[in-house]
Design a protein around this motif. Structure first.
Motif, PDB file in Angstrom:
ATOM      1  N   LEU A   1      22.745  80.801 107.826  1.00 36.21           N
ATOM      2  CA  LEU A   1      22.922  79.637 108.696  1.00 36.21           C
ATOM      3  C   LEU A   1      23.502  78.486 107.884  1.00 36.21           C
ATOM      4  O   LEU A   1      23.051  78.201 106.772  1.00 36.21           O
ATOM      5  N   GLU A   2      24.494  77.816 108.457  1.00 36.96           N
ATOM      6  CA  GLU A   2      25.188  76.735 107.755  1.00 36.96           C
ATOM      7  C   GLU A   2      25.153  75.445 108.575  1.00 36.96           C
ATOM      8  O   GLU A   2      24.814  75.442 109.744  1.00 36.96           O
ATOM      9  N   ARG A   3      25.522  74.349 107.883  1.00 40.13           N
ATOM     10  CA  ARG A   3      25.632  73.018 108.497  1.00 40.13           C
ATOM     11  C   ARG A   3      24.313  72.598 109.179  1.00 40.13           C
ATOM     12  O   ARG A   3      24.317  72.029 110.273  1.00 40.13           O
ATOM     13  N   ILE A   4      23.214  72.863 108.520  1.00 37.36           N
ATOM     14  CA  ILE A   4      21.907  72.480 109.058  1.00 37.36           C
ATOM     15  C   ILE A   4      21.583  71.067 108.586  1.00 37.36           C
ATOM     16  O   ILE A   4      21.720  70.746 107.395  1.00 37.36           O
ATOM     17  N   ALA A   5      21.147  70.219 109.499  1.00 34.26           N
ATOM     18  CA  ALA A   5      20.812  68.826 109.185  1.00 34.26           C
ATOM     19  C   ALA A   5      19.360  68.550 109.571  1.00 34.26           C
ATOM     20  O   ALA A   5      18.852  69.105 110.554  1.00 34.26           O
ATOM     21  N   ALA A   6      18.707  67.693 108.781  1.00 36.53           N
ATOM     22  CA  ALA A   6      17.300  67.360 109.037  1.00 36.53           C
ATOM     23  C   ALA A   6      17.097  65.857 108.961  1.00 36.53           C
ATOM     24  O   ALA A   6      17.714  65.168 108.152  1.00 36.53           O
ATOM     25  N   SER A   7      16.233  65.346 109.826  1.00 36.73           N
ATOM     26  CA  SER A   7      15.856  63.930 109.816  1.00 36.73           C
ATOM     27  C   SER A   7      14.390  63.830 110.202  1.00 36.73           C
ATOM     28  O   SER A   7      13.846  64.728 110.866  1.00 36.73           O
ATOM     29  N   GLY A   8      13.742  62.739 109.784  1.00 38.62           N
ATOM     30  CA  GLY A   8      12.321  62.601 110.083  1.00 38.62           C
ATOM     31  C   GLY A   8      11.876  61.157 110.079  1.00 38.62           C
ATOM     32  O   GLY A   8      12.560  60.269 109.559  1.00 38.62           O
ATOM     33  N   SER A   9      10.706  60.920 110.664  1.00 38.17           N
ATOM     34  CA  SER A   9      10.144  59.571 110.738  1.00 38.17           C
ATOM     35  C   SER A   9       8.640  59.660 110.931  1.00 38.17           C
ATOM     36  O   SER A   9       8.086  60.738 111.174  1.00 38.17           O
ATOM     37  N   VAL A  10       7.975  58.500 110.816  1.00 39.62           N
ATOM     38  CA  VAL A  10       6.543  58.390 111.077  1.00 39.62           C
ATOM     39  C   VAL A  10       6.310  57.169 111.948  1.00 39.62           C
ATOM     40  O   VAL A  10       6.959  56.131 111.771  1.00 39.62           O
ATOM     41  N   GLY A  11       5.407  57.293 112.926  1.00 36.13           N
ATOM     42  CA  GLY A  11       5.131  56.181 113.826  1.00 36.13           C
ATOM     43  C   GLY A  11       3.759  56.318 114.454  1.00 36.13           C
ATOM     44  O   GLY A  11       3.054  57.315 114.264  1.00 36.13           O
ATOM     45  N   ARG A  12       3.366  55.288 115.207  1.00 35.52           N
ATOM     46  CA  ARG A  12       2.084  55.325 115.914  1.00 35.52           C
ATOM     47  C   ARG A  12       2.092  56.368 117.015  1.00 35.52           C
ATOM     48  O   ARG A  12       1.057  56.939 117.345  1.00 35.52           O
ATOM     49  N   ASP A  13       3.280  56.600 117.596  1.00 40.16           N
ATOM     50  CA  ASP A  13       3.439  57.622 118.620  1.00 40.16           C
ATOM     51  C   ASP A  13       4.884  58.095 118.570  1.00 40.16           C
ATOM     52  O   ASP A  13       5.654  57.716 117.680  1.00 40.16           O
ATOM     53  N   ALA A  14       5.257  58.926 119.534  1.00 44.89           N
ATOM     54  CA  ALA A  14       6.593  59.515 119.519  1.00 44.89           C
ATOM     55  C   ALA A  14       7.691  58.484 119.727  1.00 44.89           C
ATOM     56  O   ALA A  14       8.855  58.746 119.401  1.00 44.89           O
ATOM     57  N   ASP A  15       7.348  57.317 120.280  1.00 44.81           N
ATOM     58  CA  ASP A  15       8.356  56.307 120.599  1.00 44.81           C
ATOM     59  C   ASP A  15       8.454  55.173 119.577  1.00 44.81           C
ATOM     60  O   ASP A  15       9.277  54.272 119.734  1.00 44.81           O
TER      61      ASP A  15
END
Length: 298
Positions: free
Chosen positions: A151-165
């Motif tokens: 599998l190629e061109r895989i991108a990842a991003s992430g965050s942390v918060g009080r809830d999903a919004d």
């Protein structure tokens, strides 16, 4: 890992399996690079194997069954839920070879997980976290290729918060890029959650580039114990101070002398005079004008 990669049907091959979280796996021989899934694999002669759960590698010998599709051929090892997959390309002597047919099913090609562990730095960091201050976390992100193709061109991003919004901080993730079949890309990033840190927060990682975006979440909870202890101590101190103030006012009220009246009896005599050998003289105001200006003798 195999002890050899060139064999004929009915030969035996030794497999060394490691890195699986599952307790058992299914081993099968597939043709056509398993592009069409189980259709290309000899599932009737697949082997089930229980893995070593005490740590370390699991070594097993299995017979090589001819697959229903022509080569290119692979030996495929997967968990029962197909969420963990490893493959090894083999040269199957005497088995027909043909161009690969069909595209791989990439709908569930990626498995993503995220875990976060609090990691305060030194005594100052622990004290700060106990007071609800900013806290560092070590966040581990894993992306596994469950397909039989690279599998190629895989991108990842992430965050942390009080809830999903909500977003308190973003994860500084690099992109996995290329992941070979059955392999897992792992990265650990240090992330600071800004103050005040209390209650539950949600960690979220999104991986895209192959099929639908895959999302993994994890929740962590933090209680600022030191801050709570200080708050309880302050409340107790204020309660004690208020009690002392009320007690002092009550004592002063009880010790205060009564106000002597005019023309009363013995109760009107101040306490300091009660036992003294003294003649008490009372002076009474008069409105008799005839006495005005005259000396008064006692």
């Amino acid at each position: 890992m195999l002890d050899r990669y060139e064999m004929a049907p009915a030969d035996r091959v030794v497999l060394t399996i490691d890195g699986f979280d599952a307790g058992s796996v299914i081993i099968s021989v597939c043709g056509n690079d398993a592009r069409r899934g189980a259709t290309d694999c000899n599932m009737t002669e697949s082997e089930g194997l229980r893995l070593n759960r005490e740590g370390g590698e699991t070594v097993s010998s299995i017979p090589v069954a001819a697959p229903p599709a022509p080569c290119p051929c692979i030996i495929r090892v997967s968990s029962t839920g197909n969420d963990e997959v490893a493959v090894a390309a083999i040269d199957l002597i005497g088995h027909p070879v043909a161009p690969v047919v069909g595209a791989p099913d990439l709908a569930d090609a990626l498995a993503v997980s995220v875990t976060a562990e609090a990691s305060p730095e030194g005594l100052v960091g622990w004290v700060r976290s106990g007071l609800g201050g900013a806290m560092n976390y070590d966040v581990t992100v894993k992306v596994r290729n469950r397909s039989t193709v690279t599998l190629e061109r895989i991108a990842a991003s992430g965050s942390v918060g009080r809830d999903a919004d909500s977003v308190l901080a973003n994860l500084d993730l690099s992109d996995p890029g290329v992941i070979p079949p059955g392999q897992t890309w792992t990265e650990v990033v240090r992330t600071e959650v800004p103050a005040p840190v209390y209650g539950t927060v949600e960690w979220r990682v999104d991986v895209s580039g192959v099929g639908p975006t895959v999302t993994a979440t994890e929740s962590t909870s933090h209680t600022p114990i030191l801050l709570m202890v200080l708050a309880i101590g302050l409340v107790i101190d204020l309660a004690v101070l208020a009690w002392r103030l009320v007690s002092r006012r009550r004592r002063r009220s009880d010790d205060a002398p009564s106000d002597p009246g005019i023309g009363g009896g013995e109760d009107d005599v101040p306490r300091d005079w009660a036992d003294a050998d003294t003649t008490v003289v009372r002076v009474v105001d008069t409105t008799d004008h005839e006495l005005a200006g005259r000396p008064v003798s006692v």
